[in-house]
Design an enzyme around this catalytic site. Sequence first.
Site, PDB file in Angstrom:
ATOM      1  N   LYS A  78       0.843  -1.137   0.105  1.00 31.93           N
ATOM      2  CA  LYS A  78      -0.018  -0.028  -0.086  1.00 31.93           C
ATOM      3  C   LYS A  78       0.816   1.204   0.027  1.00 31.93           C
ATOM      4  O   LYS A  78       1.939   1.393   0.814  1.00 31.93           O
ATOM      5  CB  LYS A  78      -0.966  -0.034   1.122  1.00 31.93           C
ATOM      6  CG  LYS A  78      -1.815   1.120   1.200  1.00 31.93           C
ATOM      7  CD  LYS A  78      -2.835   0.872   2.475  1.00 31.93           C
ATOM      8  CE  LYS A  78      -3.698   1.835   2.693  1.00 31.93           C
ATOM      9  NZ  LYS A  78      -4.813   1.732   3.966  1.00 31.93           N
ATOM     10  N   SER A 153      -9.709   1.975   2.954  1.00 28.02           N
ATOM     11  CA  SER A 153      -8.945   2.511   1.919  1.00 28.02           C
ATOM     12  C   SER A 153      -7.790   1.570   1.362  1.00 28.02           C
ATOM     13  O   SER A 153      -7.466   2.094   0.421  1.00 28.02           O
ATOM     14  CB  SER A 153      -8.256   3.590   2.814  1.00 28.02           C
ATOM     15  OG  SER A 153      -7.234   3.122   3.741  1.00 28.02           O
ATOM     16  N   SER A 177      -9.867  -0.713   7.105  1.00 31.61           N
ATOM     17  CA  SER A 177      -9.276  -0.605   5.890  1.00 31.61           C
ATOM     18  C   SER A 177      -8.590  -1.564   5.185  1.00 31.61           C
ATOM     19  O   SER A 177      -8.329  -1.668   4.028  1.00 31.61           O
ATOM     20  CB  SER A 177      -8.217   0.746   5.606  1.00 31.61           C
ATOM     21  OG  SER A 177      -9.060   1.881   5.561  1.00 31.61           O
TER      22      SER A 177
HETATM   23  N1  GLN Z   1     -13.191   4.289   6.525  1.00 32.58           N
HETATM   24  C1  GLN Z   1     -12.586   4.575   7.702  1.00 32.58           C
HETATM   25  C2  GLN Z   1     -12.123   6.079   7.493  1.00 32.58           C
HETATM   26  O1  GLN Z   1     -12.188   6.556   6.420  1.00 32.58           O
HETATM   27  C3  GLN Z   1     -11.309   3.655   7.972  1.00 32.58           C
HETATM   28  C4  GLN Z   1     -10.172   3.979   7.276  1.00 32.58           C
HETATM   29  C5  GLN Z   1      -9.115   3.158   7.423  1.00 32.58           C
HETATM   30  O2  GLN Z   1      -9.192   2.004   8.103  1.00 32.58           O
HETATM   31  N2  GLN Z   1      -7.630   3.494   7.322  1.00 32.58           N
HETATM   32  O3  GLN Z   1     -11.376   6.568   8.335  1.00 32.58           O
END
Ligand code: GLN
Length: 475
Positions: A78, A153, A177
């Site tokens: 990532k 994400s 995410s």
């Molecule tokens: N969807 C969540 C957020 O927007 C989690 C994102 C993540 O785990 N990086 O914060």
Amino acid sequence: MRIDDLTLAVAVEGLKAKEFSSVELTQAVLDTIAEKDGAIHAYLTVDAEGALNQAAVADQARAAGADAPLLGVPLAVKDLINVKGQPCTCASKILQGYVSPYDATVTAKLRTAGAVFCGRTNMDEFAMGSSTEGSAYQVTRNPHDPIRVPGGSSGGSAAAVAGGEAIAALGTDTGGSIRQPASFCGCVGFKPSYGRVSRYGVTAYASSLDQVGPMTKTVRDAAMLMQVLAGHDPHDGTTQRLPVPDYLAAMEGGMKGLKIGLPKEYYVDGADPEVMRLVKAAVERCSAAGAELVEVSLPHTEYAISVYYIIATAEASANLARFDGVRYGHRAADPEGVFDLYARSRAEGFGREVKRRIILGTYVLSSGYYDAYYGRAQKVRTLIRKDFSEAFNQCDLLMTPVAPTPAYKIGEAADDPLKMYLGDIFTVTANLAGLCGFSLPCGNTSGGLPVGVQMLGAPFREEVLFRAAAAFERL
Ligand code: GLN
């Protein structure tokens, strides 16, 4: 050779047995990316030359008699985890052109284990989002249906693994995410307990919540990566000095005798009926295989989204202060003084969702509001933690949905941040409480979209979770 369904375990065996070389395997990954990524857009950058060089070194080492757990295996990473010499943009314009001067601890560990780094996967900008539509560069498509999002994400990592463009990948999970894109794309995602894996060299979003973890095709592959990633790191004071489990050994043991808790607040109307049907069927399979089911209660669930979005944005507003055009990142042209330099660099460099969160986070931390929002959220976080520790007195693990819906269409939720935030209801609690958690494929909707089931374990009780996950996968 093709890598579509190739697992990490089979790749490692094949390399050991000299069925193929690392150069051949890496070339196969690069060929598959060239063939498929024009449609999926999972990768932000592919380092073909660097990867083939690393692969050649791995092959030489093996020819000289060396071995290491991942010697010669190409992996995808990532785009917020530093890999020395590769770009690290966090899918943000503010870091366009940034090249990592050092390895994150997780990268260094994988490198020592022999891994090859083939490319950087797409994500929501700075990991803020649930669909990967928040990338400043490109929209990643769900390999099961290209008009749908891969989740986020870590959507690039999930799409790369599920779409056959990567053998395995790394993601990060601050509020879901790793698990939610694994569910949307139909791969395995594991969020380790908070403090199990180092974040040194991983761009911070919300430091009390962030964890790095594997995104793979099987539970065994997740175990193999965790064996390398886990452990104390002097560079990350939140990592615990605890013995690292034998993850592969933990996979034995079977379903019989496990006590599975079903939190009643997670089985209420509101989620997609097909998702609930598949999740309940998964629970039934575990029960039929000898697990005992118990109903548990997590009474503070209704506050989880509010608490998460206060704490995460507060921490993000502090963490992202470093991207100011001076220490890091894009610098505005011809500034009129230092304020103008900061303001315009950030205004030009950050995307809409990141700005929204910095503003929200700054607000909840500001004097006069701190006690009402941030202070209050911390107290409720403690209550959420207590809910879980009481639940884990009654069971070994919890089974729940990962997300209330399967993958939705690109554009469907992008303009409605609140709707997007509500989709995180089943995942953010694990981060607030420091739990470990799996997303495991549990079937497809009638429309052919994958759905994941979540298994949650008490902090650092990862063995029980690998046991349950492996047993479920065998079912
Ligand atoms: N969807 C969540 C957020 O927007 C989690 C994102 C993540 O785990 N990086 O914060």
